[in-house]
Motif scaffolding. Structure first.
Motif, PDB file in Angstrom:
ATOM      1  N   GLY A 145      78.220  12.181  62.872  1.00  0.00           N
ATOM      2  CA  GLY A 145      78.078  11.154  61.844  1.00  0.00           C
ATOM      3  C   GLY A 145      76.731  11.138  61.155  1.00  0.00           C
ATOM      4  O   GLY A 145      76.379  10.129  60.534  1.00  0.00           O
ATOM      5  N   THR A 146      75.985  12.235  61.213  1.00  0.00           N
ATOM      6  CA  THR A 146      74.659  12.259  60.609  1.00  0.00           C
ATOM      7  C   THR A 146      74.484  13.437  59.663  1.00  0.00           C
ATOM      8  O   THR A 146      75.160  14.454  59.776  1.00  0.00           O
ATOM      9  N   VAL A 162      76.292   7.826  59.165  1.00  0.00           N
ATOM     10  CA  VAL A 162      77.546   7.164  58.808  1.00  0.00           C
ATOM     11  C   VAL A 162      78.136   6.634  60.103  1.00  0.00           C
ATOM     12  O   VAL A 162      78.621   7.394  60.937  1.00  0.00           O
ATOM     13  N   ARG A 163      78.081   5.368  60.311  1.00  0.00           N
ATOM     14  CA  ARG A 163      78.473   4.785  61.597  1.00  0.00           C
ATOM     15  C   ARG A 163      79.979   4.896  61.827  1.00  0.00           C
ATOM     16  O   ARG A 163      80.786   4.541  60.974  1.00  0.00           O
ATOM     17  N   GLY A 164      80.344   5.415  63.000  1.00  0.00           N
ATOM     18  CA  GLY A 164      81.735   5.462  63.408  1.00  0.00           C
ATOM     19  C   GLY A 164      82.581   6.510  62.721  1.00  0.00           C
ATOM     20  O   GLY A 164      83.801   6.489  62.850  1.00  0.00           O
ATOM     21  N   GLN A 165      81.954   7.417  61.971  1.00  0.00           N
ATOM     22  CA  GLN A 165      82.718   8.451  61.271  1.00  0.00           C
ATOM     23  C   GLN A 165      82.052   9.810  61.441  1.00  0.00           C
ATOM     24  O   GLN A 165      80.846   9.900  61.705  1.00  0.00           O
ATOM     25  N   GLU A 166      82.846  10.844  61.283  1.00  0.00           N
ATOM     26  CA  GLU A 166      82.320  12.201  61.255  1.00  0.00           C
ATOM     27  C   GLU A 166      81.905  12.554  59.833  1.00  0.00           C
ATOM     28  O   GLU A 166      82.454  12.026  58.869  1.00  0.00           O
ATOM     29  N   ALA A 195      77.711  13.040  50.931  1.00  0.00           N
ATOM     30  CA  ALA A 195      78.344  13.536  52.154  1.00  0.00           C
ATOM     31  C   ALA A 195      79.793  13.093  52.192  1.00  0.00           C
ATOM     32  O   ALA A 195      80.147  12.002  51.726  1.00  0.00           O
ATOM     33  N   GLY A 196      80.650  13.955  52.772  1.00  0.00           N
ATOM     34  CA  GLY A 196      82.068  13.652  52.895  1.00  0.00           C
ATOM     35  C   GLY A 196      82.419  13.243  54.307  1.00  0.00           C
ATOM     36  O   GLY A 196      82.043  13.906  55.271  1.00  0.00           O
ATOM     37  N   SER A 197      83.163  12.144  54.440  1.00  0.00           N
ATOM     38  CA  SER A 197      83.645  11.685  55.746  1.00  0.00           C
ATOM     39  C   SER A 197      85.151  11.465  55.622  1.00  0.00           C
ATOM     40  O   SER A 197      85.812  12.105  54.812  1.00  0.00           O
ATOM     41  N   THR A 198      85.720  10.574  56.395  1.00  0.00           N
ATOM     42  CA  THR A 198      87.160  10.334  56.334  1.00  0.00           C
ATOM     43  C   THR A 198      87.494   9.427  55.161  1.00  0.00           C
ATOM     44  O   THR A 198      87.233   8.215  55.198  1.00  0.00           O
TER      45      THR A 198
END
Length: 451
Positions: A107-108, A125-129, A142-145
Motif C-alpha cells: 500500500g505504499t 494508501v491505507r488498506g489497499q494494494e 498511483a493505481g489501487s483497487t
C-alpha cells in the motif's frame, strides 16, 4: 466510451522476408539471490541512463542496486522497507537522478535515495494494494483497487492524497501512466483504459475524456510514437491491441474509435514470424510475451516474445497508415534481434538503453534470478566473454551462485498438461488477485506464476 473496433485482421504470417538476425551478447550478469533454498525472482530491471545504475525489484520485497564496471555488474546496495510484493519501479527524471520510485502491495509508494539507501519520500494508501504508479513533474499518481490516487510531491513525504478518480474503474488498476500533456491513462482488470486530463483540474466531470474498452483484463500498456499518441496493450490472455488513443480523445476527429490492430493470438502470430526467420532455432515457439519496445530513432514498435528457456525475440510490428495519416492496420514481421545465452528461464523484464553499437544495448531480469546486460559492441562483448572465462561462470561473473542453469526457475517447471495462472500485471501475486486461470492455447502451456 470508445468500444472495441472491427480492426482489419492482422496477418498471421510474417509481413516481410527474413533478414539478418542481430544477436547481442550477454556482456555482464549478476544473481539477485545468494541462497538456493530460498530462491528469488526478478520482477523488473531498470537502468538509469544518468548514472549507469541498474535497479532490480526482487520477489523477497527488496530492490538490488548494481553498478556496471566494465563487463561486470557489481552489487552496490539494497533498498529494504517494503513488506509486500514490489509492483513497479522507475528512476525519477534527470533532475533527480539519485531518486528511485517503487510501489508495493503493502500500500505504499516510496522514493528512495540510492546514494544512502534510505527512503526520501513515502506515500501510503491505507488498506489497499498499489499496483502501479507514474510521475510527471511534482505530480505522483498511483493505481489501487478501483481508484487512481494523486499526490503533490511538493507537500512532502507522508502528505495526504491530493485527489482521487474513482468513477471509472471497478477493479484493480494495474497500470497508470502520465502523458507529457498532463493526461493520465489508467488500465484495469475490468477491461477499461481510462483517459483523464488532470493538467488543470481534478473534477471528475471536467477531466474525464474517454474510456477505451479492451474487453479483456489490461495487464500492461505503453504509449509510443513521436507524440506518444499510440498505445500498445497486453492483456491477461496475452492478446495485443494497438490504438490511436490520442486521436480517440480528440473531438475534432470523427469516429472516435481508433483501434487499428487486434492480435488475438499474439503468441501464435509471433511464433510464425520466428519460425520463418533465422531465430527459429532459438525460439521454436513463443511461450509468453514480455511486452513491447518502441525504438524512437527508427519509429519502430517491437513485440518482445519469449521462450521458456530464456531467449527473447524482438518481433517488428509493421503499421500501415491510412490517407488521413492515422494507422489502419498492422502485421508482425520476422525478428531482427534476439537475446539468447544469458537467461535459462522466463524473462520478466527487458529495458533497452541504446542501439547497442557502443555500450549496453539492454538490461533484462528473469525468473532464473539473473540480471543481464546485453551489447552489440564487439569490444564490450569480448571483455564480457573474457570475464566469464576467468570466473568460470556466465558472462560478467555470476555472484554467489555461479551459472544460472540450475537456479530457482527449476522450482516452477513447465510440465505438460499443467495450466497455470497468467502473468500478473506488474508482478502482482498469483497472476491476478481474482484467481483467473489461464488455460492452454494453441497446444502450448501457459506459464505458471512464480509469485
Amino acid at each position: 466510451m470508445a468500444g472495441a473496433s472491427q480492426a482489419q485482421p492482422s496477418t498471421s504470417a510474417p509481413a516481410a522476408p527474413p533478414g539478418a538476425l542481430k544477436l547481442p551478447q550477454c556482456c555482464g550478469s549478476a544473481r539477485v539471490d545468494f541462497n538456493f533454498s530460498d530462491p528469488c525472482y526478478v520482477f523488473r530491471a531498470v537502468p538509469n541512463p544518468a548514472s549507469g545504475l541498474v535497479a532490480a525489484s526482487v520477489s523477497n520485497h527488496t530492490i538490488k542496486l548494481y553498478q556496471p564496471t566494465g563487463p561486470q555488474l557489481s552489487l552496490v546496495g539494497e533498498l529494504r522497507g517494503h513488506t509486500g510484493t514490489i509492483t513497479d519501479i522507475s528512476f525519477c527524471a534527470s533532475s533527480s537522478p539519485s531518486l528511485l520510485l517503487s510501489s508495493s502491495a503493502d500500500g505504499t509508494v516510496v522514493a528512495w535515495d540510492t546514494r544512502t539507501g534510505q527512503p526520501a519520500e513515502r506515500y501510503e494508501v491505507r488498506g489497499q494494494e498499489v499496483f502501479s504508479f507514474s510521475s510527471l513533474g511534482h505530480m505522483l499518481a498511483a493505481g489501487s483497487t478501483g481508484e487512481v490516487l494523486f499526490w503533490d510531491r511538493r507537500q512532502g513525504s507522508g502528505s495526504r492524497t491530493l485527489a482521487k478518480l474513482d468513477d471509472t474503474h471497478m477493479e484493480d488498476v494495474t497500470q497508470v501512466r502520465f502523458h507529457s500533456s498532463g493526461r493520465v491513462l489508467s488500465g484495469s482488470t475490468d477491461g477499461l483504459i481510462a483517459v483523464h486530463d488532470v493538467s488543470k483540474s481534478f473534477d471528475d466531470d471536467d477531466v474525464f475524456q474517454a474510456a477505451i474498452n479492451i474487453t479483456n483484463s489490461v495487464e500492461e500498456f505503453g504509449m509510443y510514437g513521436s507524440d506518444g499518441g499510440r498505445l500498445w496493450i497486453r492483456t491477461g490472455t496475452e492478446s495485443v491491441h494497438l490504438w490511436e488513443w490520442l486521436r480517440a480523445t480528440d473531438e475534432a476527429v470523427p469516429g472516435g474509435d481508433m483501434q487499428f490492430a487486434d492480435f488475438a493470438e499474439a503468441r501464435n502470430t509471433a511464433s510464425q514470424a520466428c519460425a520463418a526467420s533465422a531465430a527459429a532455432s532459438l525460439l521454436p515457439q513463443v511461450d509468453y510475451l514480455v511486452g513491447c519496445h518502441y525504438d524512437a530513432a527508427s519509429s519502430q514498435l517491437f513485440l518482445l516474445a519469449g521462450h521458456n528457456d530464456g531467449p527473447v525475440a524482438f518481433v517488428p510490428v509493421l503499421e500501415q497508415a491510412g490517407p488521413q495519416g492515422n494507422m489502419v492496420a498492422a502485421a508482425m514481421a520476422c525478428p531482427g534481434v534476439a537475446l539468447a545465452g544469458g537467461h535459462s528461464s522466463i524473462v520478466r523484464s527487458v529495458q533497452c538503453v541504446g542501439d547497442g553499437s557502443s555500450g549496453v544495448f539492454a538490461v533484462t531480469g528473469g525468473e532464473d534470478a539473473l540480471v543481464c546486460m546485453w551489447t552489440l559492441d564487439p569490444a564490450l562483448a569480448a571483455a564480457g566473454a573474457a570475464a566469464a572465462a576467468a570466473g568460470g561462470g556466465a558472462a560478467g561473473g555470476q555472484q554467489a551462485g555461479g551459472s544460472g542453469g540450475a537456479g530457482p526457475a527449476r522450482q516452477h517447471a513447465h510440465g505438460q498438461g499443467q495450466p497455470g495462472g497468467g502473468r500478473g500485471g506488474g508482478g502482482r501475486q498469483g497472476g491476478g488477485r481474482h484467481g483467473k486461470q489461464q488455460q492452454q492455447q494453441g497446444g502450448k502451456n501457459r506459464r505458471p506464476s512464480p509469485y
